[in-house]
Design an enzyme around this catalytic site. Structure first.
Site, PDB file in Angstrom:
ATOM      1  N   PHE A 295     -11.330  -4.886  -5.650  1.00 48.17           N
ATOM      2  CA  PHE A 295     -11.317  -5.814  -4.503  1.00 48.17           C
ATOM      3  C   PHE A 295     -10.843  -5.028  -3.273  1.00 48.17           C
ATOM      4  CE2 PHE A 295     -10.081  -8.100  -8.383  1.00 48.17           C
ATOM      5  CZ  PHE A 295     -11.065  -9.067  -8.475  1.00 48.17           C
TER       6      PHE A 295
ATOM      7  N   ARG B  84       0.846  -1.205   0.000  1.00 42.46           N
ATOM      8  CA  ARG B  84       0.000   0.000   0.000  1.00 42.46           C
ATOM      9  C   ARG B  84       0.871   1.239   0.000  1.00 42.46           C
ATOM     10  NH1 ARG B  84      -2.831  -2.786   4.425  1.00 42.46           N
ATOM     11  NH2 ARG B  84      -4.328  -4.062   3.305  1.00 42.46           N
TER      12      ARG B  84
ATOM     13  N   CYS C 182      -2.616 -13.716  -3.874  1.00 44.44           N
ATOM     14  CA  CYS C 182      -2.306 -14.323  -2.578  1.00 44.44           C
ATOM     15  C   CYS C 182      -2.573 -15.822  -2.599  1.00 44.44           C
ATOM     16  CB  CYS C 182      -3.093 -13.640  -1.460  1.00 44.44           C
ATOM     17  SG  CYS C 182      -4.867 -13.742  -1.673  1.00 44.44           S
TER      18      CYS C 182
ATOM     19  N   ASN D 218     -19.106  -6.406  -9.005  1.00 43.67           N
ATOM     20  CA  ASN D 218     -18.243  -7.530  -9.347  1.00 43.67           C
ATOM     21  C   ASN D 218     -17.144  -7.014 -10.278  1.00 43.67           C
ATOM     22  OD1 ASN D 218     -17.044  -9.766 -10.602  1.00 43.67           O
ATOM     23  ND2 ASN D 218     -18.905 -10.985 -10.357  1.00 43.67           N
TER      24      ASN D 218
HETATM   25  N1  SAH Z   1      -7.388  -4.987  -1.044  1.00 43.31           N
HETATM   26  C1  SAH Z   1      -7.931  -5.316   0.258  1.00 43.31           C
HETATM   27  C2  SAH Z   1      -8.028  -6.803   0.489  1.00 43.31           C
HETATM   28  C3  SAH Z   1      -8.809  -7.551  -0.565  1.00 43.31           C
HETATM   29  S1  SAH Z   1      -9.465  -9.044  -0.016  1.00 43.31           S
HETATM   30  C4  SAH Z   1      -7.112  -4.616   1.333  1.00 43.31           C
HETATM   31  O1  SAH Z   1      -6.081  -4.018   1.036  1.00 43.31           O
HETATM   32  O2  SAH Z   1      -7.506  -4.659   2.497  1.00 43.31           O
HETATM   33  C5  SAH Z   1     -10.471  -9.503  -1.329  1.00 43.31           C
HETATM   34  C6  SAH Z   1     -11.797  -8.751  -1.421  1.00 43.31           C
HETATM   35  O3  SAH Z   1     -12.368  -9.085  -2.694  1.00 43.31           O
HETATM   36  C7  SAH Z   1     -12.854  -9.130  -0.402  1.00 43.31           C
HETATM   37  O4  SAH Z   1     -13.245  -7.959   0.283  1.00 43.31           O
HETATM   38  C8  SAH Z   1     -14.035  -9.691  -1.210  1.00 43.31           C
HETATM   39  O5  SAH Z   1     -15.294  -9.255  -0.734  1.00 43.31           O
HETATM   40  C9  SAH Z   1     -13.780  -9.112  -2.568  1.00 43.31           C
HETATM   41  N2  SAH Z   1     -14.277  -9.864  -3.748  1.00 43.31           N
HETATM   42  C10 SAH Z   1     -14.242 -11.187  -3.991  1.00 43.31           C
HETATM   43  N3  SAH Z   1     -14.666 -11.457  -5.229  1.00 43.31           N
HETATM   44  C11 SAH Z   1     -14.980 -10.270  -5.815  1.00 43.31           C
HETATM   45  C12 SAH Z   1     -15.457  -9.883  -7.099  1.00 43.31           C
HETATM   46  N4  SAH Z   1     -15.681 -10.786  -8.055  1.00 43.31           N
HETATM   47  N5  SAH Z   1     -15.660  -8.574  -7.343  1.00 43.31           N
HETATM   48  C13 SAH Z   1     -15.418  -7.641  -6.379  1.00 43.31           C
HETATM   49  N6  SAH Z   1     -14.952  -7.954  -5.158  1.00 43.31           N
HETATM   50  C14 SAH Z   1     -14.744  -9.245  -4.872  1.00 43.31           C
END
Ligand code: SAH
Length: 386
Positions: free
Chosen positions: A221, A206, A329, A268
């Site tokens: 995400f 980050r 991950c 999504n």
């Molecule tokens: N970037 C975040 C961590 C991401 S964890 C951070 O820095 O804290 C992954 C996230 O993806 C979760 O919150 C989950 O709800 C989301 N997710 C999973 N599949 C998804 C999709 N198809 N579209 C959007 N979000 C999604």
């Protein structure tokens, strides 16, 4: 008699390679009960070290010491001390970070994360589960936390025949706590948040993204807004997408708490990236930090297609000179496969993409080379040149 387990020559060889696990197929005679601290012997009867024993998991043995060095409560306490001392030496800018990263801290199957005055513990094997009182004692003596929560709900515990539970182990743990990570304050739900509350394993990424990021930012995400909030302070406009309404609500409240502007939307990412491209939207900075698409080795081919799809689309959406921070991950997606996927995406995108940096986990989540399981995050800072 002290509990003992005999291991095969193949198991012994594995230990020599620096890996602390012995699989069930490599153990012979067992004079031990579930979760015992055991002496580990080779077929000739020589003591190889002390370990945690499981009578259920495929990982039957997790080594704690080698040779004659006994594994006892004092050893666990001193390892916890060392793990905390190491984090203190890192000068982490924040109050939320990992204190114990399991095998990498010679405390197999133990996770401890710190959120300011509160600690979250995960014990992921029978042996470590039994040692939780010792762990709590050592943490309390060293850090005097206000509360310690056991987030013992990971599915991995069921492989060891352990129940999935969430319980306060000491003090009080409020419904939400406040934690700070390099200048950003978060409200964290330790009981229900993903992992132990936040994704602490992307902290340095980050910071790196915020060092290079600018202009119009898209965080895909986003979860509670880790990247979006950090980038919002350098961006002209920040849009964040997550599929979870709960997560999006937290991005909004965290943005407000920090006086930052983030346009957090439920969506999504697969569909949204396609939609943005159709509308000919362009961005200067994009973050792709998806959940693990490959939870098993069998899921790898489909996962590779998923990763490639989002990376290809993100590359297309970037303006010339734009920055992409992309991560995976999935443990099963190795570093070479991650790069191969990015090369594939770049060549299909029709853009010229260069690597600014390849990244991994922050220093409080050490990745030990002889124990691949301690590392799972691959990250890349890419520049879409033209
Ligand atoms: N970037 C975040 C961590 C991401 S964890 C951070 O820095 O804290 C992954 C996230 O993806 C979760 O919150 C989950 O709800 C989301 N997710 C999973 N599949 C998804 C999709 N198809 N579209 C959007 N979000 C999604």
């Amino acid at each position: 008699m002290n509990p003992t387990v005999t291991i095969s020559p193949r198991g012994e060889q594995r230990l020599r390679g620096g890996h602390p696990w012995i699989y069930r197929a490599d153990i012979g005679e067992v004079n031990a009960a579930a979760g015992d601290l055991v002496g580990v012997r080779n077929v000739k009867g020589r003591l190889l070290g002390s370990a945690l024993y499981s009578d259920r998991s495929q990982i039957a043995i997790r080594m704690l010491t080698s040779g004659e060095k006994p594994a006892n409560e004092a050893l666990i306490a001193s390892r916890i001390d060392a793990a905390i001392g190491f984090r203190e030496s890192l000068g982490i800018d924040g109050t939320a970070y990992r204190l114990v990263h399991g095998e990498a801290d010679l405390l197999p199957s133990l996770i401890v994360d710190r959120y300011g005055d509160y600690l979250v513990v995960q014990a992921l094997s029978q042996g470590m589960d039994r040692l939780v009182p010792v762990v709590v004692g050592a943490l309390t003596e060293r850090l005097k936390p206000r509360g310690i929560l056991a987030r013992n709900d990971p599915r991995a515990r069921t492989l060891d025949g352990l129940p999935q539970t969430i319980e306060v182990l000491s003090g009080d743990v409020p419904d939400t706590v406040t934690a700070r990570e390099s200048g950003i304050e978060y409200e964290v739900d330790l009981r229900h948040g993903q992992k132990t509350g936040l994704f602490l394993d992307q902290r340095e990424n980050r910071e790196a993204a915020a060092r290079y990021g600018r202009g119009r930012v898209l965080d895909c995400f986003s979860y509670n807004g880790g990247f979006a909030l950090k980038l919002a302070s350098v961006a002209r406009e920040t849009i964040a997408f997550d599929i979870s309404e709960d997560a999006v609500a937290r991005v909004r409240s965290n943005a407000q708490r920090n006086g930052l502007n983030v346009d957090a939307r439920v969506g999504n990412v697969f569909d949204e990236l396609r939609g943005l491209d159709r509308l000919k939207e362009r961005f200067d900075t994009i973050v792709l930090d998806p959940p693990a698409f490959a939870k098993t080795r069998a899921a790898l081919p489909a996962a590779m297609r998923g990763y490639k799809d989002i990376n290809l689309r993100a590359m297309r959406l970037l303006a010339p000179g734009g920055l992409l921070y992309t991560a995976s991950c999935s443990f099963h997606l190795t570093k070479p496969l991650f790069l191969e996927m990015l090369q594939d995406a770049a060549s299909d995108s029709g853009r010229r993409v260069s690597i600014r940096a390849l990244t991994g986990q922050p220093l409080d989540h050490p990745e030990v080379l002889s124990i691949p399981e301690t590392g799972y995050i691959k990250g890349a800072l890419l520049e879409v040149m033209d």
